[in-house]
Write a protein that holds these residues in place. Sequence first.
Motif, PDB file in Angstrom:
ATOM      1  N   HIS A  60       0.431  -1.192  -0.012  1.00 18.34           N
ATOM      2  CA  HIS A  60       0.133   0.103  -0.202  1.00 18.34           C
ATOM      3  C   HIS A  60       1.386   0.964   0.147  1.00 18.34           C
ATOM      4  O   HIS A  60       0.601   2.296  -0.815  1.00 18.34           O
ATOM      5  CB  HIS A  60      -0.729  -0.242   1.566  1.00 18.34           C
ATOM      6  CG  HIS A  60      -1.201   1.311   1.451  1.00 18.34           C
ATOM      7  ND1 HIS A  60      -2.984   1.619   0.203  1.00 18.34           N
ATOM      8  CD2 HIS A  60      -1.703   2.277   2.052  1.00 18.34           C
ATOM      9  CE1 HIS A  60      -3.597   2.520   1.058  1.00 18.34           C
ATOM     10  NE2 HIS A  60      -3.148   3.828   2.131  1.00 18.34           N
ATOM     11  N   GLN A  64       1.243   4.084  -3.519  1.00 18.75           N
ATOM     12  CA  GLN A  64       1.777   5.401  -2.639  1.00 18.75           C
ATOM     13  C   GLN A  64       2.723   6.212  -3.433  1.00 18.75           C
ATOM     14  O   GLN A  64       3.235   6.989  -3.913  1.00 18.75           O
ATOM     15  CB  GLN A  64       1.054   5.846  -1.996  1.00 18.75           C
ATOM     16  CG  GLN A  64       1.282   7.185  -1.455  1.00 18.75           C
ATOM     17  CD  GLN A  64      -0.258   8.158  -1.860  1.00 18.75           C
ATOM     18  OE1 GLN A  64      -1.316   7.591  -2.361  1.00 18.75           O
ATOM     19  NE2 GLN A  64      -0.072   8.465  -2.860  1.00 18.75           N
ATOM     20  N   LYS A  67       3.207   6.761  -7.247  1.00 21.71           N
ATOM     21  CA  LYS A  67       2.324   7.969  -7.096  1.00 21.71           C
ATOM     22  C   LYS A  67       2.868   9.630  -6.397  1.00 21.71           C
ATOM     23  O   LYS A  67       3.326  10.844  -7.618  1.00 21.71           O
ATOM     24  CB  LYS A  67       1.174   8.163  -6.558  1.00 21.71           C
ATOM     25  CG  LYS A  67       0.077   6.701  -7.211  1.00 21.71           C
ATOM     26  CD  LYS A  67      -1.045   6.647  -6.294  1.00 21.71           C
ATOM     27  CE  LYS A  67      -1.814   5.771  -6.530  1.00 21.71           C
ATOM     28  NZ  LYS A  67      -3.160   5.252  -5.862  1.00 21.71           N
ATOM     29  N   ASP A  68       3.674   8.926  -5.779  1.00 23.39           N
ATOM     30  CA  ASP A  68       4.830  10.342  -5.049  1.00 23.39           C
ATOM     31  C   ASP A  68       5.370  11.266  -6.140  1.00 23.39           C
ATOM     32  O   ASP A  68       5.779  12.069  -6.232  1.00 23.39           O
ATOM     33  CB  ASP A  68       4.181  10.317  -4.148  1.00 23.39           C
ATOM     34  CG  ASP A  68       3.434  10.546  -2.665  1.00 23.39           C
ATOM     35  OD1 ASP A  68       2.512  11.231  -3.321  1.00 23.39           O
ATOM     36  OD2 ASP A  68       3.732   9.998  -1.316  1.00 23.39           O
ATOM     37  N   SER A 135       6.232   9.094   2.971  1.00 24.82           N
ATOM     38  CA  SER A 135       5.641   8.180   2.126  1.00 24.82           C
ATOM     39  C   SER A 135       7.157   7.418   2.190  1.00 24.82           C
ATOM     40  O   SER A 135       6.691   6.038   2.414  1.00 24.82           O
ATOM     41  CB  SER A 135       5.425   8.200   0.905  1.00 24.82           C
ATOM     42  OG  SER A 135       5.914   8.856  -0.345  1.00 24.82           O
ATOM     43  N   ASP A 187      -2.797   7.111   5.281  1.00 26.87           N
ATOM     44  CA  ASP A 187      -3.355   7.498   4.440  1.00 26.87           C
ATOM     45  C   ASP A 187      -3.535   8.656   5.452  1.00 26.87           C
ATOM     46  O   ASP A 187      -3.627  10.093   4.441  1.00 26.87           O
ATOM     47  CB  ASP A 187      -4.194   7.275   4.180  1.00 26.87           C
ATOM     48  CG  ASP A 187      -4.258   5.696   3.002  1.00 26.87           C
ATOM     49  OD1 ASP A 187      -3.569   5.267   2.761  1.00 26.87           O
ATOM     50  OD2 ASP A 187      -5.210   4.934   2.860  1.00 26.87           O
ATOM     51  N   HIS A 190       0.086  10.827   6.031  1.00 22.80           N
ATOM     52  CA  HIS A 190       0.304  11.316   4.686  1.00 22.80           C
ATOM     53  C   HIS A 190      -0.477  11.908   4.194  1.00 22.80           C
ATOM     54  O   HIS A 190       0.353  13.206   3.742  1.00 22.80           O
ATOM     55  CB  HIS A 190       0.423   9.876   3.786  1.00 22.80           C
ATOM     56  CG  HIS A 190       0.806   9.901   2.390  1.00 22.80           C
ATOM     57  ND1 HIS A 190      -0.687  10.455   1.244  1.00 22.80           N
ATOM     58  CD2 HIS A 190       1.275  10.136   1.311  1.00 22.80           C
ATOM     59  CE1 HIS A 190       0.593  11.325  -0.341  1.00 22.80           C
ATOM     60  NE2 HIS A 190       1.882  10.219   0.296  1.00 22.80           N
TER      61      HIS A 190
END
Length: 225
Positions: A60, A64, A67-68, A135, A187, A190
């Motif tokens: 998970h 992320q 994407k970051d 992250s 989440d 973050h």
Amino acid sequence: MIFCQASNPNICSGHHALIRCRPEAPLLAAGIFLTALTYGLFPGDSLGSENRVFQQFTQHIDQQIHKDKQAFAQANRCVSWFYREKKAPLPSAQGISWSAIPSSQSEMDCLHAYPSGMDGAQDDFAKTQTILAVSLTFYEFALVADRNDDAIYNPTEITDLLRSLSLSYYDGEPPPKQVTALTEQFDHWHHSRNMDALMQGMSDLYERGYRVTPSDRAELDRVMG
């Protein structure tokens, strides 16, 4: 042949004696056989759920991070483009050594993404850099919590992990609930860029004797690459 310790002389004739002539014997034998068969055919249903907490939590975070990195790369490219236009020196990315591979992103892409120009790109550069740092640090945290690097959170590790994240822990809590609690906390922190709480959690693990291992460092280098 089924053996048992003699606790009832009507069932067993002696220590490790063979069970004979009792209706309990075939029932016991059948139960043991079915248990063994179930474990053999469906090992994931018996022990695998505990093993998947580490995998699901780290996956998970890894998703992320991907994407970051993309968001940071876009901001980085456009800041570079705006600085080239102004012939000004580039700022440094503090705390993050990863750098994006140069692309052929056009002038129109940056102007469309940042209509306010340099100021918008710089603001997004700082924001995406901070988010990526959170992250990556959280990923390091998840790796450190696996103290013996076996890619499994044992009962002690999962207890320390949850408590260090200020999450309640109850004995016998099913692994899916543990995964949900961990991912939701990630989440939340973050999204809020709560590095302070994350570092406090890391400090709590260090006080309990957890450390970044060479295996952790190698995995972090892979993710940052």
